[in-house]
Design a protein around this motif. Structure first.
Motif, mmCIF file in Angstrom:
data_model
loop_
_atom_site.group_PDB
_atom_site.id
_atom_site.type_symbol
_atom_site.label_atom_id
_atom_site.label_comp_id
_atom_site.label_asym_id
_atom_site.label_seq_id
_atom_site.Cartn_x
_atom_site.Cartn_y
_atom_site.Cartn_z
ATOM 1 N N VAL A 1 2.677 3.318 -6.510
ATOM 2 C CA VAL A 1 2.655 3.185 -7.970
ATOM 3 C C VAL A 1 3.059 1.768 -8.368
ATOM 4 O O VAL A 1 2.425 1.146 -9.230
ATOM 5 C CB VAL A 1 3.572 4.241 -8.633
ATOM 6 C CG1 VAL A 1 3.803 3.936 -10.107
ATOM 7 C CG2 VAL A 1 2.985 5.631 -8.462
ATOM 8 N N GLU A 2 4.107 1.228 -7.740
ATOM 9 C CA GLU A 2 4.544 -0.132 -8.063
ATOM 10 C C GLU A 2 3.466 -1.154 -7.733
ATOM 11 O O GLU A 2 3.255 -2.101 -8.495
ATOM 12 C CB GLU A 2 5.852 -0.444 -7.338
ATOM 13 C CG GLU A 2 7.043 0.294 -7.937
ATOM 14 C CD GLU A 2 8.333 0.158 -7.136
ATOM 15 O OE1 GLU A 2 8.311 -0.415 -6.018
ATOM 16 O OE2 GLU A 2 9.370 0.639 -7.624
ATOM 17 N N ALA A 3 2.746 -0.956 -6.621
ATOM 18 C CA ALA A 3 1.651 -1.872 -6.258
ATOM 19 C C ALA A 3 0.523 -1.783 -7.286
ATOM 20 O O ALA A 3 -0.042 -2.811 -7.685
ATOM 21 C CB ALA A 3 1.140 -1.550 -4.857
ATOM 22 N N ALA A 4 0.199 -0.578 -7.730
ATOM 23 C CA ALA A 4 -0.860 -0.403 -8.728
ATOM 24 C C ALA A 4 -0.465 -1.051 -10.048
ATOM 25 O O ALA A 4 -1.281 -1.714 -10.703
ATOM 26 C CB ALA A 4 -1.157 1.085 -8.922
ATOM 27 N N ILE A 5 0.792 -0.892 -10.451
ATOM 28 C CA ILE A 5 1.273 -1.504 -11.685
ATOM 29 C C ILE A 5 1.208 -3.024 -11.582
ATOM 30 O O ILE A 5 0.747 -3.710 -12.512
ATOM 31 C CB ILE A 5 2.708 -1.029 -12.017
ATOM 32 C CG1 ILE A 5 2.690 0.446 -12.435
ATOM 33 C CG2 ILE A 5 3.341 -1.903 -13.103
ATOM 34 C CD1 ILE A 5 4.069 1.071 -12.551
ATOM 35 N N ALA A 6 1.627 -3.574 -10.454
ATOM 36 C CA ALA A 6 1.592 -5.031 -10.266
ATOM 37 C C ALA A 6 0.151 -5.539 -10.346
ATOM 38 O O ALA A 6 -0.114 -6.576 -10.980
ATOM 39 C CB ALA A 6 2.216 -5.395 -8.923
ATOM 40 N N ILE B 1 12.159 12.531 0.711
ATOM 41 C CA ILE B 1 12.575 11.201 0.233
ATOM 42 C C ILE B 1 11.578 10.148 0.705
ATOM 43 O O ILE B 1 11.138 9.300 -0.079
ATOM 44 C CB ILE B 1 14.010 10.869 0.696
ATOM 45 C CG1 ILE B 1 15.022 11.733 -0.062
ATOM 46 C CG2 ILE B 1 14.314 9.371 0.498
ATOM 47 C CD1 ILE B 1 16.444 11.644 0.478
ATOM 48 N N ALA B 2 11.186 10.202 1.972
ATOM 49 C CA ALA B 2 10.214 9.237 2.508
ATOM 50 C C ALA B 2 8.877 9.352 1.780
ATOM 51 O O ALA B 2 8.257 8.336 1.422
ATOM 52 C CB ALA B 2 10.026 9.464 4.013
ATOM 53 N N HIS B 3 8.448 10.579 1.524
ATOM 54 C CA HIS B 3 7.188 10.808 0.816
ATOM 55 C C HIS B 3 7.250 10.228 -0.603
ATOM 56 O O HIS B 3 6.324 9.526 -1.043
ATOM 57 C CB HIS B 3 6.890 12.315 0.776
ATOM 58 C CG HIS B 3 5.710 12.695 -0.043
ATOM 59 N ND1 HIS B 3 4.427 12.429 0.348
ATOM 60 C CD2 HIS B 3 5.625 13.309 -1.252
ATOM 61 C CE1 HIS B 3 3.583 12.868 -0.579
ATOM 62 N NE2 HIS B 3 4.298 13.404 -1.557
ATOM 63 N N LEU B 4 8.334 10.498 -1.320
ATOM 64 C CA LEU B 4 8.470 9.999 -2.688
ATOM 65 C C LEU B 4 8.610 8.476 -2.728
ATOM 66 O O LEU B 4 8.077 7.824 -3.632
ATOM 67 C CB LEU B 4 9.663 10.672 -3.379
ATOM 68 C CG LEU B 4 9.494 12.169 -3.656
ATOM 69 C CD1 LEU B 4 10.814 12.758 -4.169
ATOM 70 C CD2 LEU B 4 8.369 12.437 -4.638
ATOM 71 N N GLU B 5 9.302 7.904 -1.752
ATOM 72 C CA GLU B 5 9.412 6.442 -1.695
ATOM 73 C C GLU B 5 8.048 5.803 -1.438
ATOM 74 O O GLU B 5 7.731 4.753 -2.011
ATOM 75 C CB GLU B 5 10.428 6.021 -0.635
ATOM 76 C CG GLU B 5 11.856 6.266 -1.072
ATOM 77 C CD GLU B 5 12.899 5.976 -0.003
ATOM 78 O OE1 GLU B 5 12.558 5.930 1.198
ATOM 79 O OE2 GLU B 5 14.079 5.817 -0.379
ATOM 80 N N ALA B 6 7.229 6.424 -0.594
ATOM 81 C CA ALA B 6 5.876 5.912 -0.347
ATOM 82 C C ALA B 6 5.041 5.989 -1.624
ATOM 83 O O ALA B 6 4.307 5.052 -1.959
ATOM 84 C CB ALA B 6 5.210 6.696 0.786
ATOM 85 N N GLN B 7 5.167 7.102 -2.342
ATOM 86 C CA GLN B 7 4.449 7.229 -3.616
ATOM 87 C C GLN B 7 4.912 6.170 -4.609
ATOM 88 O O GLN B 7 4.094 5.572 -5.309
ATOM 89 C CB GLN B 7 4.674 8.615 -4.227
ATOM 90 C CG GLN B 7 3.857 9.713 -3.600
ATOM 91 C CD GLN B 7 4.060 11.032 -4.319
ATOM 92 O OE1 GLN B 7 5.141 11.337 -4.821
ATOM 93 N NE2 GLN B 7 3.003 11.822 -4.362
ATOM 94 N N ARG B 8 6.224 5.938 -4.652
ATOM 95 C CA ARG B 8 6.765 4.928 -5.568
ATOM 96 C C ARG B 8 6.200 3.553 -5.222
ATOM 97 O O ARG B 8 5.815 2.783 -6.109
ATOM 98 C CB ARG B 8 8.292 4.908 -5.524
ATOM 99 C CG ARG B 8 8.880 3.844 -6.450
ATOM 100 C CD ARG B 8 10.379 3.887 -6.560
ATOM 101 N NE ARG B 8 11.003 3.764 -5.249
ATOM 102 C CZ ARG B 8 12.281 4.023 -5.017
ATOM 103 N NH1 ARG B 8 13.066 4.437 -5.984
ATOM 104 N NH2 ARG B 8 12.779 3.871 -3.815
#
Length: 138
Positions: free
Chosen positions: A122-127, A112-119
């Motif tokens: 991704v959100e920072a890259a999209i922004a 969960i921690a790994h996937l949240e970090a990936q999310r």
């Protein structure tokens, strides 16, 4: 070989010695059922995750191989690496139960921690891309 002979040969590959737990599958059957490529199935075999028996060049997968493939794909969907999935499957092989991912609370929390970090990445890259697009389109 005529169509009937090919059909009979294919049907024999699906027959097992006993009930549904003995059913066998061709590589094309599993590819279609799980929507994976033949290459992916051969890759999982090369990695030791699946072990079909061979008749010449034909691969015959057991019901256990089919169940393992289902677990492999579920593990991938949850974001685990093949090495992690293999480790979980190997620990499962020591048990006598149904094939499943052996997940501990710690492993779940780590994933969960790994996937949240990936999310977050991704959100920072999209922004950043949206901001750049906004600058370009003004």
């Amino acid at each position: 070989m005529n169509t009937l002979a090919r059909t009979r040969k294919k049907d024999k590959a699906h027959e097992g010695a006993g009930g549904p737990d003995e059913r066998e599958y061709l590589i094309s059957d599993l590819s279609r059922e799980f929507d994976v490529t033949l290459r992916a199935l051969r890759f999982y075999e090369d990695r030791g995750l699946l072990s079909p028996r061979r008749i010449g060049t034909m691969r015959i997968y057991s019901a256990q191989d089919r169940a393992r493939l289902s677990v492999i794909l579920k593990g991938k969907q949850l974001g685990f690496t093949l090495a992690e999935i293999q480790e979980m499957l190997e620990s499962d092989a020591k048990g006598a139960g149904e094939i499943d991912l052996r997940l501990s609370v710690e492993k779940i929390d780590d994933q969960i921690a790994h996937l949240e970090a990936q999310r977050a990445e991704v959100e920072a890259a999209i922004a950043e891309l949206r901001a750049t697009r906004e600058k370009l389109t003004g």
